[in-house]
Design an enzyme around this catalytic site. Structure first.
Site, PDB file in Angstrom:
ATOM      1  N   HIS A   1       0.845  -1.132  -0.059  1.00 57.19           N
ATOM      2  CA  HIS A   1       0.126   0.051   0.053  1.00 57.19           C
ATOM      3  C   HIS A   1       0.929   1.400   0.136  1.00 57.19           C
ATOM      4  O   HIS A   1       1.193   1.638   1.079  1.00 57.19           O
ATOM      5  CB  HIS A   1      -0.775  -0.040   1.119  1.00 57.19           C
TER       6      HIS A   1
ATOM      7  N   TRP B   1      -6.831   7.077  -3.651  1.00 59.87           N
ATOM      8  CA  TRP B   1      -6.832   8.489  -4.472  1.00 59.87           C
ATOM      9  C   TRP B   1      -8.004   9.298  -3.756  1.00 59.87           C
ATOM     10  O   TRP B   1      -8.935   8.908  -3.414  1.00 59.87           O
ATOM     11  CB  TRP B   1      -7.438   8.099  -5.994  1.00 59.87           C
TER      12      TRP B   1
ATOM     13  N   GLU C   1      -5.047  -4.775  -7.187  1.00 60.11           N
ATOM     14  CA  GLU C   1      -6.423  -3.835  -7.736  1.00 60.11           C
ATOM     15  C   GLU C   1      -6.500  -2.770  -8.642  1.00 60.11           C
ATOM     16  O   GLU C   1      -6.893  -1.842  -8.207  1.00 60.11           O
ATOM     17  CB  GLU C   1      -7.274  -3.726  -6.350  1.00 60.11           C
TER      18      GLU C   1
ATOM     19  N   TRP D   1      -9.812   3.300  -6.755  1.00 66.84           N
ATOM     20  CA  TRP D   1      -9.518   3.838  -5.358  1.00 66.84           C
ATOM     21  C   TRP D   1      -8.166   3.994  -4.981  1.00 66.84           C
ATOM     22  O   TRP D   1      -7.887   4.554  -4.015  1.00 66.84           O
ATOM     23  CB  TRP D   1     -10.103   2.714  -4.379  1.00 66.84           C
TER      24      TRP D   1
ATOM     25  N   TYR E   1     -13.874  -9.277  -3.079  1.00 67.73           N
ATOM     26  CA  TYR E   1     -14.653  -9.342  -1.889  1.00 67.73           C
ATOM     27  C   TYR E   1     -15.993  -9.315  -2.265  1.00 67.73           C
ATOM     28  O   TYR E   1     -17.014  -9.835  -1.522  1.00 67.73           O
ATOM     29  CB  TYR E   1     -14.262  -8.205  -0.932  1.00 67.73           C
TER      30      TYR E   1
ATOM     31  N   GLU F   1      -6.768 -12.022  -2.443  1.00 66.95           N
ATOM     32  CA  GLU F   1      -7.408 -11.560  -1.465  1.00 66.95           C
ATOM     33  C   GLU F   1      -8.851 -11.845  -1.305  1.00 66.95           C
ATOM     34  O   GLU F   1      -9.497 -11.913  -2.394  1.00 66.95           O
ATOM     35  CB  GLU F   1      -7.335  -9.999  -1.474  1.00 66.95           C
TER      36      GLU F   1
ATOM     37  N   TRP G   1      -8.390 -11.015   4.747  1.00 66.75           N
ATOM     38  CA  TRP G   1      -7.793  -9.836   4.813  1.00 66.75           C
ATOM     39  C   TRP G   1      -7.781 -10.158   6.445  1.00 66.75           C
ATOM     40  O   TRP G   1      -7.830 -10.726   7.254  1.00 66.75           O
ATOM     41  CB  TRP G   1      -8.535  -8.514   4.696  1.00 66.75           C
ATOM     42  N   ARG G   2      -7.235  -8.654   7.183  1.00 69.40           N
ATOM     43  CA  ARG G   2      -6.556  -8.593   8.333  1.00 69.40           C
ATOM     44  C   ARG G   2      -7.536  -8.639   9.705  1.00 69.40           C
ATOM     45  O   ARG G   2      -8.917  -8.273   9.472  1.00 69.40           O
ATOM     46  CB  ARG G   2      -5.703  -7.367   8.551  1.00 69.40           C
TER      47      ARG G   2
ATOM     48  N   HIS H   1     -13.736  -4.984  12.353  1.00 66.59           N
ATOM     49  CA  HIS H   1     -12.815  -5.102  11.236  1.00 66.59           C
ATOM     50  C   HIS H   1     -12.302  -6.476  11.342  1.00 66.59           C
ATOM     51  O   HIS H   1     -11.068  -6.111  11.825  1.00 66.59           O
ATOM     52  CB  HIS H   1     -12.049  -3.977  10.756  1.00 66.59           C
TER      53      HIS H   1
END
Length: 373
Positions: A124, A136, A189, A194, A261, A297, A330-331, A339
């Site tokens: 990232h 973005w 991605e 994004w 996802y 992912e 994911w985390r 989350h």
């Protein structure tokens, strides 16, 4: 009878030999361990998929920084087979902070290697020519790709950032003296909007130029030989042609992936047929071109469906003509109550996850044997 047996099986043997010869890393100087990992992931994917979790051993639901801990291990007594880390802190920070991040990530990678697990590395990457971070943001972000590719005014700065990544990669020396191989997955991605490297913020040619320069610089100029290079758009494609729109070519990629996802339950929306179709496209292209494939992912935030592991993920992964070396969810955020993407002790999906763990199709860290040999 012996003669007939020979003629029946000879064509199959011949095809397998040809396919094996085609399966080569894009780095001819890749380390012995990197070649072994590539080969073993391919072989294991014939009958299994490794389970992965992002940031699994760095932090989890309600904890941070505990030694040899992961939420997954707390539930099934094994770490995930694949641990995801991120190079986000290796740029845009003061040197002292970059050095601290390098040391922390290095320890994580070597610890995983010593246990027999695999590391995949996301990036990232904060915008190197403007504010706005890796996302973005209309009011502040600049379309950085055209600035950092060769000929761009930010190219020199990008080279400096790549040198930091190369130094880190070449520091990953384990106690056995070997450099630890990792799966490097930059610019993921890219088919969405994004991130600053997304589809509306650079042309197809600019993105391909960025990818090729990044690989070429790390491999050929900086001498990094322990990377497996992974290409992973989001799920915004329906055909092989669409999937390959920004693909730089077989000589620049080792692994084909997809992040998805949206088809897997996000916002309560399930389209498993679409997820299966897209994974088949990735898997088929990888197999016919001697590449690894991975579900790079996925996940369901908060695991609101307690049977998601078997009714959704395993059902998709076990579909005919899908061959993935790993799947990564994911985390689990250390502070957020909602989350998280893997179960923790006491969560309603624990029993379903234990069933997922026990299925012979899924591999966790304890299941891996000599994956670097």
């Amino acid at each position: 009878m012996k003669l007939n047996y020979f003629f029946i099986f000879f064509p199959v043997l011949f095809v397998n030999v040809v396919t094996a010869q085609q399966r080569k890393l894009i780095d001819p100087l890749a380390t012995k361990e990197t070649k072994a990992l590539f080969k073993n992931l391919y072989k294991l994917s014939e009958k299994h998929t490794l389970f992965g979790h992002q940031h699994a051993t760095e932090y989890g639901h309600g904890w941070f920084g505990d030694a040899d801990r992961s939420d997954v291990k707390s539930v099934v007594n094994s770490h995930p087979a694949v641990i995801g880390i991120d190079l986000s802190e290796l740029s845009g920070q003061p040197k002292a902070q970059v050095d601290k991040a390098k040391a922390h990530l290095k320890k994580n990678v070597i610890d995983t290697y010593n246990r027999g697990g695999v590391t995949t590395v996301a990036w990232h990457f904060s915008n190197p020519v403007s504010e706005g971070g890796f996302y973005w943001k209309d009011s502040v972000s600049l379309p950085a790709v055209k600035y950092i590719i060769p000929g761009g005014q930010g190219h020199g700065k990008y080279v400096e950032i790549l040198n930091d990544i190369a130094d880190w990669a070449k520091s990953l020396k384990a106690a056995d003296g070997n450099l630890v191989p990792v799966i490097f997955r930059p610019y993921h991605e890219f088919d969405g909007d994004w991130f600053w490297w997304g589809k509306s913020h650079c042309t197809t040619d600019e993105f391909k130029s960025l990818w090729k320069f990044t690989v070429s610089y790390l491999r050929d100029t900086a001498g990094v030989h322990n990377f497996i290079y992974a290409f992973s758009p989001d799920n915004l494609f329906n055909t092989e042609q669409q999937y390959l729109e920004r693909f730089p070519g077989n000589e620049w990629v080792d692994m084909l992936g997809m992040d998805n996802y949206g088809d897997m339950g996000r916002d309560g929306k399930y389209n498993l047929d679409a997820a299966i179709k897209k994974l088949r496209i990735v898997s088929a292209y990888a197999q016919k071109n001697g590449k690894l494939a991975a579900f790079t992912e996925t996940g369901l935030e908060s695991l609101k469906n307690p049977n998601w592991w078997n009714d959704v993920l395993l059902k998709v992964m076990k579909s005919d003509k899908i061959r993935m070396s790993y799947v990564l969810v994911w985390r689990n955020d250390a502070k957020s109550a909602t989350h998280f993407y893997a179960p923790y002790p006491g969560h309603p999906s624990v029993s379903d996850f234990q069933k997922f763990y026990e299925d012979p199709y899924t591999l966790f860290e304890k299941d891996l044997k000599d994956i670097y040999k």
